[in-house]
Design a protein around this motif. Structure first.
Motif, PDB file in Angstrom:
ATOM      1  N   VAL A   1     -52.499  61.710  -0.060  1.00  7.75           N
ATOM      2  CA  VAL A   1     -52.337  60.294   0.265  1.00  7.75           C
ATOM      3  C   VAL A   1     -51.725  59.623  -0.958  1.00  7.75           C
ATOM      4  CG1 VAL A   1     -53.512  58.174   0.944  1.00  7.75           C
ATOM      5  CG2 VAL A   1     -54.364  60.380   1.772  1.00  7.75           C
ATOM      6  N   SER A   2     -50.562  58.990  -0.770  1.00 14.22           N
ATOM      7  CA  SER A   2     -49.887  58.348  -1.899  1.00 14.22           C
ATOM      8  C   SER A   2     -49.495  56.916  -1.562  1.00 14.22           C
ATOM      9  CB  SER A   2     -48.648  59.150  -2.309  1.00 14.22           C
ATOM     10  OG  SER A   2     -47.749  59.225  -1.226  1.00 14.22           O
ATOM     11  N   VAL A   3     -49.222  56.145  -2.613  1.00 17.44           N
ATOM     12  CA  VAL A   3     -48.822  54.744  -2.471  1.00 17.44           C
ATOM     13  C   VAL A   3     -47.476  54.570  -3.169  1.00 17.44           C
ATOM     14  CG1 VAL A   3     -49.548  52.349  -2.832  1.00 17.44           C
ATOM     15  CG2 VAL A   3     -51.278  54.136  -2.616  1.00 17.44           C
ATOM     16  N   PRO A   4     -46.369  54.881  -2.446  1.00 21.13           N
ATOM     17  CA  PRO A   4     -45.049  54.768  -3.082  1.00 21.13           C
ATOM     18  C   PRO A   4     -44.593  53.323  -3.304  1.00 21.13           C
ATOM     19  CG  PRO A   4     -44.819  55.435  -0.800  1.00 21.13           C
ATOM     20  CD  PRO A   4     -46.281  55.404  -1.092  1.00 21.13           C
ATOM     21  N   GLU A   5     -45.100  52.399  -2.496  1.00 22.29           N
ATOM     22  CA  GLU A   5     -44.765  50.974  -2.624  1.00 22.29           C
ATOM     23  C   GLU A   5     -46.046  50.176  -2.491  1.00 22.29           C
ATOM     24  OE1 GLU A   5     -41.796  49.731   0.203  1.00 22.29           O
ATOM     25  OE2 GLU A   5     -40.747  51.644   0.017  1.00 22.29           O
ATOM     26  N   ALA A   6     -45.987  48.903  -2.855  1.00 25.29           N
ATOM     27  CA  ALA A   6     -47.174  48.054  -2.843  1.00 25.29           C
ATOM     28  C   ALA A   6     -47.824  47.935  -1.464  1.00 25.29           C
ATOM     29  CB  ALA A   6     -46.828  46.663  -3.366  1.00 25.29           C
ATOM     30  N   ARG A   7     -47.012  47.961  -0.392  1.00 27.81           N
ATOM     31  CA  ARG A   7     -47.585  47.779   0.944  1.00 27.81           C
ATOM     32  C   ARG A   7     -47.380  48.998   1.845  1.00 27.81           C
ATOM     33  NH1 ARG A   7     -44.743  42.810   2.426  1.00 27.81           N
ATOM     34  NH2 ARG A   7     -45.216  43.430   4.530  1.00 27.81           N
ATOM     35  N   LEU A   8     -47.196  50.167   1.238  1.00 21.90           N
ATOM     36  CA  LEU A   8     -46.951  51.375   2.030  1.00 21.90           C
ATOM     37  C   LEU A   8     -47.860  52.509   1.561  1.00 21.90           C
ATOM     38  CD1 LEU A   8     -45.095  52.746   4.186  1.00 21.90           C
ATOM     39  CD2 LEU A   8     -43.670  53.462   2.266  1.00 21.90           C
ATOM     40  N   LEU A   9     -48.487  53.152   2.523  1.00 24.50           N
ATOM     41  CA  LEU A   9     -49.340  54.315   2.266  1.00 24.50           C
ATOM     42  C   LEU A   9     -48.717  55.493   3.001  1.00 24.50           C
ATOM     43  CD1 LEU A   9     -52.105  54.394   0.797  1.00 24.50           C
ATOM     44  CD2 LEU A   9     -53.176  54.304   3.009  1.00 24.50           C
ATOM     45  N   VAL A  10     -48.529  56.618   2.309  1.00 26.59           N
ATOM     46  CA  VAL A  10     -47.931  57.802   2.920  1.00 26.59           C
ATOM     47  C   VAL A  10     -48.966  58.929   2.918  1.00 26.59           C
ATOM     48  CG1 VAL A  10     -46.110  59.534   2.752  1.00 26.59           C
ATOM     49  CG2 VAL A  10     -45.597  57.154   2.223  1.00 26.59           C
ATOM     50  N   ILE A  11     -49.152  59.516   4.108  1.00 23.32           N
ATOM     51  CA  ILE A  11     -50.095  60.617   4.268  1.00 23.32           C
ATOM     52  C   ILE A  11     -49.291  61.857   4.614  1.00 23.32           C
ATOM     53  CG2 ILE A  11     -52.084  61.448   5.583  1.00 23.32           C
ATOM     54  CD1 ILE A  11     -52.520  58.416   6.323  1.00 23.32           C
ATOM     55  N   GLN A  12     -49.369  62.859   3.746  1.00 21.54           N
ATOM     56  CA  GLN A  12     -48.639  64.098   3.978  1.00 21.54           C
ATOM     57  C   GLN A  12     -49.654  65.231   4.106  1.00 21.54           C
ATOM     58  OE1 GLN A  12     -45.685  65.077   1.069  1.00 21.54           O
ATOM     59  NE2 GLN A  12     -44.709  66.525   2.442  1.00 21.54           N
ATOM     60  N   PRO A  13     -49.880  65.695   5.361  1.00 26.63           N
ATOM     61  CA  PRO A  13     -50.875  66.752   5.562  1.00 26.63           C
ATOM     62  C   PRO A  13     -50.421  68.079   4.962  1.00 26.63           C
ATOM     63  CG  PRO A  13     -49.966  65.992   7.665  1.00 26.63           C
ATOM     64  CD  PRO A  13     -49.265  65.259   6.588  1.00 26.63           C
ATOM     65  N   TRP A  14     -51.407  68.840   4.466  1.00 27.32           N
ATOM     66  CA  TRP A  14     -51.085  70.154   3.921  1.00 27.32           C
ATOM     67  C   TRP A  14     -50.777  71.128   5.052  1.00 27.32           C
ATOM     68  CZ3 TRP A  14     -55.730  68.155   1.221  1.00 27.32           C
ATOM     69  CH2 TRP A  14     -55.374  67.498   0.043  1.00 27.32           C
ATOM     70  N   ASP A  15     -51.377  70.882   6.212  1.00 28.50           N
ATOM     71  CA  ASP A  15     -51.111  71.699   7.395  1.00 28.50           C
ATOM     72  C   ASP A  15     -50.399  70.789   8.402  1.00 28.50           C
ATOM     73  OD1 ASP A  15     -51.105  73.209   9.680  1.00 28.50           O
ATOM     74  OD2 ASP A  15     -53.286  73.531   9.750  1.00 28.50           O
ATOM     75  N   ALA A  16     -49.100  71.000   8.611  1.00 29.06           N
ATOM     76  CA  ALA A  16     -48.289  70.120   9.467  1.00 29.06           C
ATOM     77  C   ALA A  16     -48.827  70.023  10.890  1.00 29.06           C
ATOM     78  CB  ALA A  16     -46.845  70.591   9.481  1.00 29.06           C
ATOM     79  N   SER A  17     -49.553  71.036  11.338  1.00 24.64           N
ATOM     80  CA  SER A  17     -50.072  71.010  12.710  1.00 24.64           C
ATOM     81  C   SER A  17     -51.175  69.962  12.895  1.00 24.64           C
ATOM     82  CB  SER A  17     -50.598  72.395  13.101  1.00 24.64           C
ATOM     83  OG  SER A  17     -51.732  72.716  12.330  1.00 24.64           O
ATOM     84  N   THR A  18     -51.692  69.413  11.815  1.00 24.42           N
ATOM     85  CA  THR A  18     -52.765  68.408  11.920  1.00 24.42           C
ATOM     86  C   THR A  18     -52.231  66.982  11.969  1.00 24.42           C
ATOM     87  OG1 THR A  18     -53.022  68.291   9.522  1.00 24.42           O
ATOM     88  CG2 THR A  18     -54.403  69.891  10.686  1.00 24.42           C
ATOM     89  N   LEU A  19     -50.929  66.821  11.904  1.00 25.42           N
ATOM     90  CA  LEU A  19     -50.315  65.491  11.872  1.00 25.42           C
ATOM     91  C   LEU A  19     -50.772  64.615  13.042  1.00 25.42           C
ATOM     92  CD1 LEU A  19     -48.336  64.289   9.833  1.00 25.42           C
ATOM     93  CD2 LEU A  19     -46.501  64.817  11.394  1.00 25.42           C
ATOM     94  N   ARG A  20     -50.708  65.160  14.248  1.00 25.31           N
ATOM     95  CA  ARG A  20     -51.106  64.402  15.442  1.00 25.31           C
ATOM     96  C   ARG A  20     -52.592  64.017  15.404  1.00 25.31           C
ATOM     97  NH1 ARG A  20     -47.014  62.845  17.523  1.00 25.31           N
ATOM     98  NH2 ARG A  20     -45.392  64.069  18.500  1.00 25.31           N
ATOM     99  N   GLU A  21     -53.438  64.944  14.948  1.00 22.80           N
ATOM    100  CA  GLU A  21     -54.882  64.667  14.871  1.00 22.80           C
ATOM    101  C   GLU A  21     -55.170  63.545  13.870  1.00 22.80           C
ATOM    102  OE1 GLU A  21     -57.387  65.796  16.778  1.00 22.80           O
ATOM    103  OE2 GLU A  21     -55.881  66.868  17.929  1.00 22.80           O
ATOM    104  N   ILE A  22     -54.476  63.561  12.748  1.00 22.31           N
ATOM    105  CA  ILE A  22     -54.652  62.512  11.732  1.00 22.31           C
ATOM    106  C   ILE A  22     -54.215  61.166  12.304  1.00 22.31           C
ATOM    107  CG2 ILE A  22     -53.855  61.656   9.490  1.00 22.31           C
ATOM    108  CD1 ILE A  22     -53.713  64.605   8.573  1.00 22.31           C
ATOM    109  N   GLU A  23     -53.064  61.167  12.974  1.00 25.60           N
ATOM    110  CA  GLU A  23     -52.563  59.932  13.585  1.00 25.60           C
ATOM    111  C   GLU A  23     -53.563  59.393  14.606  1.00 25.60           C
ATOM    112  OE1 GLU A  23     -48.487  58.319  15.744  1.00 25.60           O
ATOM    113  OE2 GLU A  23     -48.943  60.459  15.812  1.00 25.60           O
ATOM    114  N   LYS A  24     -54.097  60.285  15.429  1.00 27.93           N
ATOM    115  CA  LYS A  24     -55.069  59.891  16.453  1.00 27.93           C
ATOM    116  C   LYS A  24     -56.336  59.305  15.798  1.00 27.93           C
ATOM    117  CE  LYS A  24     -57.504  62.679  19.379  1.00 27.93           C
ATOM    118  NZ  LYS A  24     -57.667  63.807  20.294  1.00 27.93           N
TER     119      LYS A  24
END
Length: 184
Positions: A56-79
């Motif tokens: 989980v990173s904060v590249p900008e003041a109002r933006l949070l980026v979540i990059q899963p280590w396992d790409a298959s979990t992307l949908r579950e994280i979003e849900k």
């Protein structure tokens, strides 16, 4: 007697820590990874915090980026983010999830300020409850003739001083957080 004071300080310190953790999770217009602390993702049947599944990173003041280590979990994280109702819609591009924190309206800032104030008052009540329990311990020591009446009075005064110090710390933390919300 000193064990009563040590236990009291330890419990009051926990009240402060809990308050600071609560305030960290308040969404104040700036991207703050702490808003995701309570979001649990169903990862192979086990509720798992996002920060244990992704960077989980904060590249900008109002933006949070979540990059899963396992790409298959992307949908579950979003849900999980959608069902957690943190007030931000996740944007999934197939590789990362972006959370864009909207600019706060004046009305929302006032609501947040009231919530922060309420949490501060709850922390003060918790600290006073710790004081009450410690007072009961001191009275029990007096009743059991383990301390004199003068020692009881001195202990109660010292306990009140400790309580006053922690209440001032709560007020300071609360004021700082309210100013942060109003200045965004």
């Amino acid at each position: 007697m000193e064990t009563v004071f040590a236990k009291t300080k330890e419990k009051m310190e926990k009240c402060l820590t809990a308050l600071e953790r609560d305030y960290a999770a308040v969404r104040a217009g700036r991207a703050n990874p702490a808003v995701l602390d309570k979001v649990m993702v169903d990862y192979y049947g086990v509720p798992t915090p996002i920060n244990q599944m992704a960077a989980v990173s904060v590249p900008e003041a109002r933006l949070l980026v979540i990059q899963p280590w396992d790409a298959s979990t992307l949908r579950e994280i979003e849900k999980a983010i959608n069902t957690a109702d943190i007030g931000i819609n996740p944007q999934n591009d197939g590789k990362v999830i972006r959370l864009t924190f909207p600019q706060l309206t004046e009305e929302h800032r006032k609501t947040l300020q009231k919530d922060i104030s309420k949490r501060g008052e709850e922390a003060k009540v918790a600290i006073r409850n710790v004081r009450r329990d410690a007072m009961d311990d001191i009275k029990k020591l007096k009743k059991d003739n383990e301390i004199t009446e003068d020692e009881q009075k001195d202990a109660e005064k010292k306990l009140q001083d400790i309580t006053d110090d922690y209440v001032k710390q709560v007020e300071s933390i609360t004021k700082k957080k309210e100013e942060e919300v109003l200045s965004i």
